[in-house]
Design an enzyme around this catalytic site. Sequence first.
Site, PDB file in Angstrom:
ATOM      1  CB  SER A 249      38.988  24.539  75.430  1.00 11.44           C
ATOM      2  OG  SER A 249      39.108  25.313  76.450  1.00 11.44           O
TER       3      SER A 249
ATOM      4  NE  ARG B  72      31.673  15.685  66.926  1.00 11.69           N
ATOM      5  CZ  ARG B  72      30.947  17.122  66.792  1.00 11.69           C
ATOM      6  NH1 ARG B  72      31.643  18.238  67.090  1.00 11.69           N
ATOM      7  NH2 ARG B  72      29.886  17.122  66.572  1.00 11.69           N
TER       8      ARG B  72
ATOM      9  CG  ASP C 168      38.176  27.923  75.139  1.00 16.94           C
ATOM     10  OD1 ASP C 168      36.990  27.690  74.927  1.00 16.94           O
ATOM     11  OD2 ASP C 168      39.034  27.730  74.487  1.00 16.94           O
TER      12      ASP C 168
END
Length: 480
Positions: free
Chosen positions: A160, A175, A213
């Site tokens: 996620s 990132r 997700d």
Amino acid sequence: MSSFRYRPEILEGVPEHLTRNLKQFEDWFLLEAAELKKITEHFVKELEKGLTIEGAVPSLDSIQPMNVTWVRSNPSGRESGRFLTLDMGGTNLRICDVTLSEQKRDFEQTQRKFKLPKEVKSGTAEELWDFVADRLQAFLKENPTGSQDNIPVPLAFTFSFPVDQQNIRSGVLQRWTKKFNVSGVEGEDVVPQLEAALARKNIPVDVVALINDTTGTLIASHYRDPHVKVGSIFSTGTNAAYMEECRLVPKLKDYGLPEDAKVIINTEYGAFDNDRQILPFTPFDHQIDSESLRPGTQLYEKMVSGLYIGEMLRLVMIKLHEEGILFQDKDITRLRQNYAIDATFLSIAEMDISEGLDAMREEFEDDFSFSPTVDEMKVCRYLIGLIATRAARLYACGIAAICKKNNTKKCHVGVDGSVFNNYSGFKDRASQGLRDILDWPVGEIDLIALNASEDGSGVGAALAASLALNKVEQIKTTIL
Ligand code: BGC
């Protein structure tokens, strides 16, 4: 005209010396319909801009990623097979063993959750992947897959975080977000890193899909309800995904995809307005951002999501303490600690209907070792209402923007995440925000309905794995 009004009945009877400085918080946190509409218009343009600009570029911080997930179809409901799924979210690592049955829209699953320790979230890549592999090994010991002849079991990995994907089996981490800060992963493909750890422990699984997700939520909710057009998470972080026509994605123009091809886009809209063009930042938002691990990133997420609303309340309470208003004779040492409040505190406080606000007092005593007066707690309840309402109304802007961009006037949105599922009142506030932005006629039902969805990372991921395997099968058949 906006029907939005914040009703501070909770403050009735509270002495003036506790309420005299509250007006400034209304100015900071109350967002009228006109402001939400302006934010949404800008949001639509940013979503469009993100579709034109290629993946992980250095200037990414000011651009909404709009990541191509390579999930190109919705499940038919007839998928079948056994899959392992691994979900690395903000707080937990969740492992599931999912069997999709041949019967339309049916499945069985066994699952286990492991808390992700703080040290693992900020250690090295090897420590992180070894932790994951160890837990998977423990899970498989308890739940053997019975796989014959060491044939690896297909595994879908729900990761996620924003990744740049060239196909569904790989993804370069753009990132870290939330409170992750593991060294040696940013800029790297996470799949080979995970596979290396699995190989070190001889775990016979085959990573067949890497998904976000939100993608899992979209797939799982669409599996049950074909009216679902957006999958969203409102939890530690916040984000949404939707199915897009590839011809409307300029950054896919060189991929030679068929005219009618579609693909799920993971918007990564937590990064909305990183260039600070439109959001109504308060001094508390600036402070949360500047003290975060990656200042200047995920600015929308930092105003909206579960990880940050508790911190927002803490900063607001400290300010009122320093202005000589709240908790004057109390030792607030424990409240001074960063991130000492989480979203559950706000939700418990808002649900407390007892006259003495007993549940809220208990939270203060357990978490901060002091007991405020009932009037002080009423002020806190009022502030919580302001902060949570702002979060819900800003959250509505992202969903409204996706629907506006796609010219969707009516649909269901599958929303997963602990804060959405457990914070009573959040859904109604967000729905009111949508109503204010989209001007639904009075008396009309919610045309864009936010519906709780679960299992994105179990069933949703298993379905993504099944879709990915079918694709490979299809390609093989075409080649033969
Ligand atoms: C991540 C997204 C994720 C969201 C919800 C954000 O911080 O960047 O990839 O979907 O959190 O978990």
